[in-house]
Structure formats: C-alpha cells, structure tokens
Design a protein around this motif. Structure first.
Motif, mmCIF file in Angstrom:
data_model
loop_
_atom_site.group_PDB
_atom_site.id
_atom_site.type_symbol
_atom_site.label_atom_id
_atom_site.label_comp_id
_atom_site.label_asym_id
_atom_site.label_seq_id
_atom_site.Cartn_x
_atom_site.Cartn_y
_atom_site.Cartn_z
ATOM 1 N N GLY A 162 27.991 40.182 39.706
ATOM 2 C CA GLY A 162 28.036 39.868 38.271
ATOM 3 C C GLY A 162 27.203 40.827 37.427
ATOM 4 N N PRO A 163 26.733 40.342 36.265
ATOM 5 C CA PRO A 163 25.932 41.169 35.358
ATOM 6 C C PRO A 163 24.738 41.802 36.075
ATOM 7 N N GLY A 164 24.519 43.076 35.798
ATOM 8 C CA GLY A 164 23.422 43.795 36.435
ATOM 9 C C GLY A 164 23.841 44.502 37.710
ATOM 10 N N SER A 165 25.030 44.170 38.219
ATOM 11 C CA SER A 165 25.508 44.841 39.425
ATOM 12 C C SER A 165 26.373 46.044 39.038
ATOM 13 N N LYS A 166 26.738 46.843 40.033
ATOM 14 C CA LYS A 166 27.568 48.025 39.733
ATOM 15 C C LYS A 166 29.009 47.651 39.419
ATOM 16 N N TRP A 167 29.343 46.368 39.524
ATOM 17 C CA TRP A 167 30.717 45.930 39.234
ATOM 18 C C TRP A 167 30.824 45.211 37.889
ATOM 19 N N GLU A 168 29.741 45.194 37.121
ATOM 20 C CA GLU A 168 29.711 44.336 35.924
ATOM 21 C C GLU A 168 30.723 44.748 34.849
ATOM 22 N N SER A 169 31.129 46.011 34.829
ATOM 23 C CA SER A 169 32.006 46.472 33.735
ATOM 24 C C SER A 169 33.487 46.194 33.995
ATOM 25 N N PHE A 170 33.830 45.738 35.190
ATOM 26 C CA PHE A 170 35.246 45.541 35.514
ATOM 27 C C PHE A 170 35.702 44.120 35.168
ATOM 28 N N PRO A 171 37.009 43.959 34.895
ATOM 29 C CA PRO A 171 37.509 42.603 34.651
ATOM 30 C C PRO A 171 37.389 41.740 35.903
ATOM 31 N N ARG A 172 37.391 40.437 35.696
ATOM 32 C CA ARG A 172 37.174 39.494 36.803
ATOM 33 C C ARG A 172 38.287 38.454 36.822
ATOM 34 N N TRP A 173 38.580 37.983 37.999
ATOM 35 C CA TRP A 173 39.614 36.950 38.158
ATOM 36 C C TRP A 173 39.354 36.255 39.494
ATOM 37 N N GLN A 174 39.607 34.921 39.511
ATOM 38 C CA GLN A 174 39.409 34.191 40.775
ATOM 39 C C GLN A 174 40.492 33.140 40.952
ATOM 40 N N TRP A 175 40.620 32.624 42.166
ATOM 41 C CA TRP A 175 41.579 31.565 42.467
ATOM 42 C C TRP A 175 41.312 30.397 41.530
ATOM 43 N N GLY A 176 42.365 29.832 40.992
ATOM 44 C CA GLY A 176 42.207 28.749 40.032
ATOM 45 C C GLY A 176 42.391 29.253 38.609
ATOM 46 N N ASP A 177 42.152 30.579 38.380
ATOM 47 C CA ASP A 177 42.455 31.158 37.067
ATOM 48 C C ASP A 177 43.970 31.284 36.927
ATOM 49 N N ASP A 178 44.431 31.517 35.702
ATOM 50 C CA ASP A 178 45.857 31.658 35.441
ATOM 51 C C ASP A 178 46.395 32.922 36.136
ATOM 52 N N PRO A 179 47.372 32.788 37.053
ATOM 53 C CA PRO A 179 47.915 33.974 37.731
ATOM 54 C C PRO A 179 48.486 34.997 36.745
ATOM 55 N N GLN A 180 49.027 34.491 35.633
ATOM 56 C CA GLN A 180 49.602 35.428 34.645
ATOM 57 C C GLN A 180 48.546 36.358 34.070
ATOM 58 N N ALA A 181 47.306 35.883 33.994
ATOM 59 C CA ALA A 181 46.225 36.731 33.466
ATOM 60 C C ALA A 181 46.003 37.954 34.370
ATOM 61 N N LEU A 182 46.119 37.756 35.674
ATOM 62 C CA LEU A 182 45.953 38.876 36.610
ATOM 63 C C LEU A 182 47.161 39.817 36.531
ATOM 64 N N VAL A 183 48.338 39.224 36.398
ATOM 65 C CA VAL A 183 49.555 40.032 36.234
ATOM 66 C C VAL A 183 49.442 40.877 34.964
ATOM 67 N N ASP A 184 48.938 40.288 33.893
ATOM 68 C CA ASP A 184 48.790 41.031 32.640
ATOM 69 C C ASP A 184 47.807 42.203 32.801
ATOM 70 N N LEU A 185 46.732 41.966 33.546
ATOM 71 C CA LEU A 185 45.789 43.058 33.819
ATOM 72 C C LEU A 185 46.484 44.175 34.595
#
Ligand code: MG
Length: 192
Positions: A164-187
């Motif tokens: 998360g914040p403070g890590s080297k991955w903080e600037s990338f978008p995030r998505w997890q199981w339970g989130d809207d699958p369409q949101a990942l498709v849109d990304l």
C-alpha cells in the motif's frame, strides 16, 4: 474474441493462492515467533517477519518442500471472483515459479485443477519474467518494478498490507476479489 474482451494475466501466490496465510499458519504450528499479525505485515516476503534467523531457515525448508504449493488455501473470494471475471475477460494465470522447490511447477498446475477446474490448467503460464508475456493487465500483489517499462500490460495491484501507501507499488491502480469485475476490465481497456 473482440478487442472489447481484454487479456488479463492473474498472478497465483498472493492473488489466487494464500501463500502468506499458509506461511503464518506454518510458523504458528512450528512455534516460530513472528513480529506482526498476517494482516499487518510490511515486508514483501514473510520470512522477514520471523524473529529467529534459525527459524527463518527452517521455514524456507518447508516452503521448498514437496507438498507446499498444493496445500495452499485460496485467497478469500478468489475462486468465485476468478470465475466472475472470466465472464468478462480472457484470463490467463501467470506465475513465477519458485525454482528452489522441485515440485512447485507441477503443484501449481495441480492447484489450478483442484480449485479452478481442469479446463484452466491449459491457461497456466509459468514465467520467471512476466514482462515477456502479452496482456492488457497483470493483476499481481508484487510485480517487479523493472518489468513495468518493457511490459505490454498495465500492472494492477492486488492489495495486501505490504504493497500500500509508502511501498514501491503505491502509484499503481488496485483491485481485489469482491470488487466490480467491470472496473478491472475498464482498467485493461484503458491502455497502459
Ligand atoms: Mg504474487
């Protein structure tokens, strides 16, 4: 498939398979003291949370042993979430094998058969360097930053406390199981 069906590469450990949960459970069973709870870990590799270096070595032996990878439980929501996502995207499982474990590759295939279904085994891509694999998105808990500039895919981070914040991955978008699958498709359709 049309261009509207994006290719999504899904990482295994830390996204489909709960490697770190199994690791912390193993530490508890073997009496290896750790310096935090599973959900509070700040290090990418859980061994950094083991206090006694001798225990760290013993834990590494466990992880390198036949049976480790097939025994991993799924991440919460992963199985239903994966099948839901498969309705909208061209899914491939893209995982970096652990070379030090002699049965890792076979057990990853067996895990997919057991948890996702036999038909998904032919969608397993074993890739030491995921930047070599084509796709629109790589859903991964810890993609190597050096892969990103040369990769075709856009990295999307599967959240854990260490990325998360403070890590080297903080600037990338995030998505997890339970989130809207369409949101990942849109990304994925949004381009890199
Ligand atoms: Mg991973």
């Amino acid at each position: 498939m049309t261009r509207e069906t994006p290719v999504i590469l899904v990482d295994m450990d830390g996204v489909l398979a709960a490697f770190d949960r199994a690791y912390f459970e193993m530490c508890a069973e073997l009496g290896f003291e750790v310096d935090c709870e599973l959900l509070d870990r700040k290090h990418r590799y859980s061994d950094a949370h083991i206090i006694d270096p001798a225990h760290r070595d013993l834990a590494y032996e466990e992880v390198c042993s036949p049976g480790w990878f097939i025994s991993l439980p799924p991440e919460e929501g992963a199985i239903d979430g994966f099948h839901d996502l498969a309705e909208l995207a061209d899914l491939w499982i893209c995982t970096k094998p652990m070379e030090a474990n002699p049965t890792c590759r076979d057990e990853k295939a067996r895990w997919i058969r057991a948890h996702l279904g036999k038909e998904w085994e032919s969608r397993l891509i074993l890739a030491p360097d995921k930047s070599m694999i084509r796709g629109d998105v790589l859903l991964d808990d810890a993609p190597k930053p050096r892969w990103v500039p040369r990769a075709e895919w856009r990295p999307v981070i599967f959240p854990h406390s260490f990325n998360g914040p403070g890590s080297k991955w903080e600037s990338f978008p995030r998505w997890q199981w339970g989130d809207d699958p369409q949101a990942l498709v849109d990304l994925a359709l949004g381009g890199k």
